[in-house]
Each structure stands twice: as C-alpha cells, then as structure tokens.
Write a protein that holds these residues in place. Sequence first.
Motif: not given
Ligand code: UDP
Length: 511
Positions: A27, A122, A173, A196, A198, A303, A334, A339
């Motif tokens: 983004y 993403v 975004r 994801d 990470h 999300w 986390r 964000y």
């Molecule tokens: N993400 C994104 N845009 C957004 C929100 C999240 O591309 O507006 C991505 C974020 O970087 C991650 C994935 O979507 O790679 C899932 O989000 P996140 O890890 O925060 O979710 P969680 O694992 O905590 O449910």
Amino acid sequence: MRRFVYCKVVLTTSLVWVLVDVFLLLYFSECNKCDNKKDHSLLPALRAVMSRTHVAPGEMGKAVVIPKDEQEKMKELFKINQFNLMASDMIALNRSLPDVRLDGCKTKTYPDDLPNTSIVIVFHNEAWSTLLRTIHSILLVDDASERDFLKKKLEHHVATLEVPMRILRMEQRSGLIRARLRGAAATRGQVITFLDAHCECTVGWLEPLLARIKEDRRAVVCPIIDVISDETFEYMAGSDMTYGGFNWKLNFRWYPVPQREMDRRKGDRTLPVRTPTMAGGLFSIDRTYFEEIGTYDSGMDIWGGENLEMSFRIWQCGGSLEIVTCSHVGHVFRKATPYSFPGGTGQVINKNNRRLAEVWMDEFKDFFYIISPGVVRVDYGDVSSRKALRESLKCKPFSWYLENIYPDSQIPRRYYSLGEVFSYTADKEIRTDDLCLDASRLNGPVVMLKCHHMKGNQMFEYDAERLTLLHVNSNQCLDMPSEEDKMVPTLRDCSGRRSQQWILRNMTLSV
Ligand code: UDP
Ligand code: MN
C-alpha cells in the motif's frame, strides 16, 4: 544455516527449483514510522550481541533474549509493529526451524505432478525483517534427489537466484480483502496460496496442501498455524487438536477438535481436519474454484469478517474447509493492531460482520444482533450481488451448516425464544453465547456458568400459561431479585407471584 522448503511444485524432467510466483502487494500510504526510517545506530549494538553468542539469535526457532541495557529501546521499537522488532531484526532471514510435524507426516509421500501455486502476500507497513523472512521461507524448492550436482552446486546456485516476484502497489489503502483480490487477479498458478506478511514456513509445508487440492479441487486448505511469539520470536508448534469456530459476537475462536471429527478420521491425526471456520490469514485454494465460489466480498473494508464470510460460503455452497495437519506455517500473533482503521476499528468490523450476517446467516443473524446492540445501526452497504451469488450457487441454509458442519457451535440450532439478553434453547437452557443460567442450591441465586449440556442445574422448564421458569432439579421457580439478593435473580418456591412471571420474546412452541 540455510533452510530448504521441500516442495515439488513444478517438476520438469530432472528436477527443479523455483516455482513459486510470489506477488507482493504494497500500500502507498502515510508512513511516519516506516522501518526504512529505523534508527540504524542500533545495528552495531545488535551485531555485538550476536557475536557474543555462538549460534545466531533465533536459530532453530529459539527465543531471542534482549540484553537489559537494550530493553528501553526494545520497548520503543515494539510500538512500530506491535511485535518485538529488535528481536526480529536480529534473526537471520532464513533462520532454521524445528521440524514440528507429527511423525506420521514425515514419511508421507506425495504425487510428482502436484499443481503449482502462486503465493500472494499482502502487507501494510510491515517490518522489513518479518516480510523478508516470510519470503525467504517460501522460496527454496525441491530436493528429494540423490544426484551430487543437486547438493552443494544447487545450493550455491539457488543462493544467487532471483525469484520471480512481482510487487503490485495499490493506489490507496484498500484493506486486506481488496488487496488480496488484486493479487489473486494477477496470479497464474493453478493454486493460490495466501499468507500474511509475517510468516515462516517449515519443512514440507506446501506439498500436503497442494496434494489435498489435487485430490479435491473444492477443498480449501489451511496449514496448522504455529505461533511465533510477538515478544521473543520463539517458534512454537500449534496443535493439531484445535479447529476454528466463532462465538455470538462473530469473533473467530479456536476450539478443541470434537470427538466426532476424531472418529471420522478413525483417530489418524495426520488426516485433514474438517474445520467450521478458518483464521483467514493462511490458506490455499484452487484458482478457478476461488473464482467460481465468489472470491471475496469486495464490499468489505480493511480487515475482519472476511474469514467467516469465506468459511460459511465454502461450506454452504458445496466446498470443504480443512486444516491439513501435516502442514505447519508460523505466524506472528499480535495482541494489538499496529495500523489505523480509516473510519474507526469498530465501525469497520461491524460493517463487515453485518455484510456476512445478512448474506449467509439467515434468521441466525439475530444471535449476533442481540448480543451486539448498536450494530444494527451500522450501514453495511449493498449486498445484493452477494445474495445473488448465494442464489446462483444454490447454497444451503445456515441451519444446514450448524446442523452438519458445526453442531458444537455456541449458537443453539434449535431454540424456543430469542430475547434481548438470552435465548431459551431446545435443551431448556437459558443461554447467552457459551454461558448458561445455573442454580446449584435451594433458595440460591443463579449464576452464569459455561453450558454443560447435561441439563441438571442448567435446565429450566417454561410454563407458557403461568409464565414461570421452573428449575426442575430444585422444583423452585426463578424469582425477581430482592434487595438482599444484590439484584441477582434467585430460586424460590413457586407461588404464582408476579415476580415469578417471565415473558419470553419471539416464542415458538415447537422447535
Ligand atoms: N493488511 C493489509 N492492509 C490492511 C490491513 C492488513 O494489507 O489494511 C495485511 C497485513 O499487513 C497482513 C494481513 O493483511 O499481512 C493480515 O493482517 P494482520 O496480520 O494485521 O491480521 P491478523 O493476523 O492480526 O489477524
Ligand atoms: Mn497476521
């Protein structure tokens, strides 16, 4: 130490390497705290720590310990991504991980002609080291051969490889749902694998996912999601004995795999688990099936909710959703999101949840609405095209899903009444979410305890004429609280008093 991910994704005559198309979506957005602005004066200190240890930090998935004098800085850096960025930056991009698979998985073999996959990651303001570690852990390929030139020589060669990778950039975004849609539209693989940004993939993670899709193209498959600690980056194996569910608030939750699912697999824990829902971040799906089944709901923002929407849709429209227990991928969980949510976190999630409730949950959406008052005032936009999709795919009702796929759900499949606070279920429980009204002594107050479904202390018989709720075990009636009861309803001998009359809303006499 270099870690290979063994995956025969594309095989040519002899043997092969690279195969994974990796698409990154980035983004463009306001970025005040991006990692590229990170304080580089830190690096010498980190290197000093590394040189004091014999093994590089985090190898074999071990926890990283930050020295005392660095902890202030560590806390500061934590805020950027809501995980221990200092620890992450100390760990090699291709650190080694333990093989956490069940023994029965290590000896499984897979067909040579597995479908290939594109991998879509993403991200929004992701840390450099976690993103790179995600990429590194998916890139290297095939092995399983005895020829000499495929050992050292191949290793050297692979080290110089430029992996076919494309970075697509959203103009603004758009949220993970629309970003994934953009990525998916650019894929060419037979399968799309979403991760994801990470994650860390472990040995043999991909073959069992692809093999299951080869067997059944309508199987949507998730790895076991291992836990990478947000505090220490320790790698901890996830359990094959949990699967996905949700509660009345439509929060995704992990629950123990029920006995019926163990029985169906005849106790073989290496076979895929049929899961009612998925966490959403990590899964593989046949590319044409992804299209057929209606990709994602592009009306959802940022999300949240998209994982349940997809889970319901897959099951109700003839597919299956499975956790492939032989596949392990780590994910940094986390406690808070790093964000912003344009429009407000609550608003965004409520909107997404309303969209999925309105399209997929039929009358059961009321469970969500009664427990989250206020949510009905949230505008959810136009869902007519999603309803049309449901129509055209001839999808089954939500009651079918509850009955057949998720009978252990917190949402009672059958109930007599649904009021503002509680439901009165076919098991004669007075219940909200997974809690039931429970009375354990004569003239005693009622409490909310986890429903045990054994009737007993949690069974109340409603008399629609006298309007009483008889606690069958004690043969007493539920009475209004008096001063000394501290406002808690209490059991008393049935007297026909007004204070023992209860009106159940939306009562149906048969269930
Ligand atoms: N993400 C994104 N845009 C957004 C929100 C999240 O591309 O507006 C991505 C974020 O970087 C991650 C994935 O979507 O790679 C899932 O989000 P996140 O890890 O925060 O979710 P969680 O694992 O905590 O449910
Ligand atoms: Mn994540």
